[in-house]
Design a protein around this motif. Structure first.
Motif, PDB file in Angstrom:
ATOM      1  N   GLY A  83      87.123  25.682   5.961  1.00 17.79           N
ATOM      2  CA  GLY A  83      87.264  27.106   6.264  1.00 17.79           C
ATOM      3  C   GLY A  83      86.243  27.623   7.248  1.00 17.79           C
ATOM      4  N   GLY A  84      85.645  26.718   8.021  1.00 15.24           N
ATOM      5  CA  GLY A  84      84.679  27.127   9.036  1.00 15.24           C
ATOM      6  C   GLY A  84      85.318  28.032  10.069  1.00 15.24           C
ATOM      7  N   LEU A  85      84.553  28.967  10.574  1.00 11.97           N
ATOM      8  CA  LEU A  85      85.042  29.936  11.556  1.00 11.97           C
ATOM      9  C   LEU A  85      85.512  29.217  12.823  1.00 11.97           C
ATOM     10  CD1 LEU A  85      85.127  33.090  12.026  1.00 11.97           C
ATOM     11  CD2 LEU A  85      82.943  32.809  13.199  1.00 11.97           C
ATOM     12  N   ARG A  86      86.651  29.662  13.361  1.00 10.27           N
ATOM     13  CA  ARG A  86      87.140  29.102  14.619  1.00 10.27           C
ATOM     14  C   ARG A  86      86.237  29.585  15.758  1.00 10.27           C
ATOM     15  NH1 ARG A  86      92.268  27.629  17.005  1.00 10.27           N
ATOM     16  NH2 ARG A  86      92.455  28.379  19.154  1.00 10.27           N
ATOM     17  N   PRO A  87      85.673  28.666  16.544  1.00  7.26           N
ATOM     18  CA  PRO A  87      84.771  29.082  17.624  1.00  7.26           C
ATOM     19  C   PRO A  87      85.543  29.656  18.811  1.00  7.26           C
ATOM     20  CG  PRO A  87      85.087  26.717  17.674  1.00  7.26           C
ATOM     21  CD  PRO A  87      85.829  27.215  16.466  1.00  7.26           C
ATOM     22  N   SER A  88      84.848  30.392  19.650  1.00  4.62           N
ATOM     23  CA  SER A  88      85.501  30.911  20.852  1.00  4.62           C
ATOM     24  C   SER A  88      85.292  29.992  22.043  1.00  4.62           C
ATOM     25  CB  SER A  88      84.984  32.316  21.183  1.00  4.62           C
ATOM     26  OG  SER A  88      83.608  32.288  21.455  1.00  4.62           O
ATOM     27  N   LEU A  89      84.304  29.078  21.961  1.00  2.89           N
ATOM     28  CA  LEU A  89      84.051  28.109  23.027  1.00  2.89           C
ATOM     29  C   LEU A  89      83.666  26.761  22.427  1.00  2.89           C
ATOM     30  CD1 LEU A  89      81.863  30.150  25.580  1.00  2.89           C
ATOM     31  CD2 LEU A  89      84.210  29.357  25.959  1.00  2.89           C
ATOM     32  N   LEU A  90      83.952  25.691  23.175  1.00  2.00           N
ATOM     33  CA  LEU A  90      83.522  24.339  22.836  1.00  2.00           C
ATOM     34  C   LEU A  90      82.835  23.745  24.063  1.00  2.00           C
ATOM     35  CD1 LEU A  90      86.798  22.928  21.174  1.00  2.00           C
ATOM     36  CD2 LEU A  90      84.836  23.930  19.992  1.00  2.00           C
ATOM     37  N   ALA A  91      81.899  22.818  23.827  1.00  2.00           N
ATOM     38  CA  ALA A  91      81.271  22.089  24.931  1.00  2.00           C
ATOM     39  C   ALA A  91      80.708  20.790  24.384  1.00  2.00           C
ATOM     40  CB  ALA A  91      80.163  22.911  25.575  1.00  2.00           C
TER      41      ALA A  91
END
Length: 313
Positions: A83-91
């Motif tokens: 249930g971790g928060l969906r991020p707005s960016l990945l890198a």
């Protein structure tokens, strides 16, 4: 916490170690299931290798790359499952960019595992063992390091290849030229200029043959538009066009990793928290050095998973 404030980041080579993710694997079946998927793609037992193998084998580039990608994807899947928060960016840093693209839905996991094994082989064979070197430089400005590499290039190829954090840059190239650059950097006042235990000069122009081979391998692989934007190493920006993403993955092999630019892009987008998915906390340390106000967590154990989940609650 607002999803716009969270980015997930994925480590590159150097974070691998025997026994990594052992506790997570015992506690959460999704970890071993992800490794089983990768093992099927490569036709060997990857989980057994990372738990019971030799560190030397794990450090071979063609082994390291699929192992770290699988570890990162496994932790990402666990984050989502918990249930971790969906991020707005990945890198991701170097290899980690492939992990980010899998987690963003741009690359199929099995395709990516096979692709990065091949990438490792291409990178290793582009420059024969013993002819290339890398070194970490601490305590000089980026521009000084670039200038000194230009001076030392009369001896051979040497380039600044990883802009990791202010005052921490990695150089790479042919052995004699890297040795020459190290002497000049020390004379210019570098706090440290020390060779790294790697087997090839990654991210230099010497890797162009590896880039050409990777381009051919990528031609047969489907890349989709990412469903979460990925910040790319080559220019520190996001891209949505699959053809451009393929071109950037090729270019990345022989171009500098602009990690500082990647983090600056995240900060400009409003990111306040980064969570590192995979073994170790190299990127968390770099991110904190780039901007002390960043809240940096990593996930490679049940305890750190709990702490990361709490940090964004």
């Amino acid at each position: 916490m607002d999803t716009q404030q969270l980015a997930l980041v994925f480590p590159g080579q150097g974070s691998q170690k025997v026994g990594m993710l052992a506790e997570l694997g015992e506690s959460f079946s999704i970890i071993k299931d992800t490794f089983a998927e990768a093992s099927e793609a490569l036709a060997y037992d990857m989980w057994d290798l990372i738990q019971n193998g030799e560190q030397e084998q794990l450090n071979l580039t063609e082994t390291t790359q699929p192992v770290l990608l699988t570890a990162s994807v496994a932790v990402w899947r666990l984050w989502c499952e918990q249930g971790g928060l969906r991020p707005s960016l990945l890198a991701g840093h170097s290899l980690g960019e492939f992990s980010a693209l899998v987690c963003a839905g741009a690359l199929n996991f099995a395709d990516a595992v096979r692709l990065v094994r091949a990438r490792g082989q291409y990178m290793q064979t582009a420059v024969p063992v013993g002819e290339g070197a890398m070194a970490a430089v601490l305590g000089l400005e980026d521009a000084q390091i670039v200038e000194i590499c230009a001076q030392a290039s009369s001896t051979g190829v040497v380039e600044a290849v990883n802009f990791n954090s202010p005052g921490q840059v990695v150089i790479a190239g042919q052995v004699a030229a890297v040795d020459q650059a190290i002497e000049l950097l020390k004379a210019a006042g570098a706090k440290r200029a020390m060779p790294l235990p790697v087997s090839a000069p990654f991210h230099t122009s010497l890797m162009r043959p590896a880039g050409d081979k990777l381009a051919l391998a990528l031609a047969d692989i489907s890349v989709q538009q990412p469903n979460i934007p990925v910040v790319h190493n080559v220019h520190g920006k996001t891209e949505s066009d699959p053809a451009v993403i393929k071109a950037l993955l090729v270019e990345q092999i022989y171009s500098a990793v602009k990690w500082v630019d990647c983090v600056e892009t995240m900060l400009a987008a409003g990111i306040t928290h980064t969570i590192e998915c995979g073994p170790g906390k190299v990127l968390s340390g770099l991110n904190k050095r780039i901007n002390k106000s960043l809240n940096c967590s990593n996930i490679d154990s049940p305890e750190s998973l709990s702490a990361a989940l709490e940090s964004i609650a």
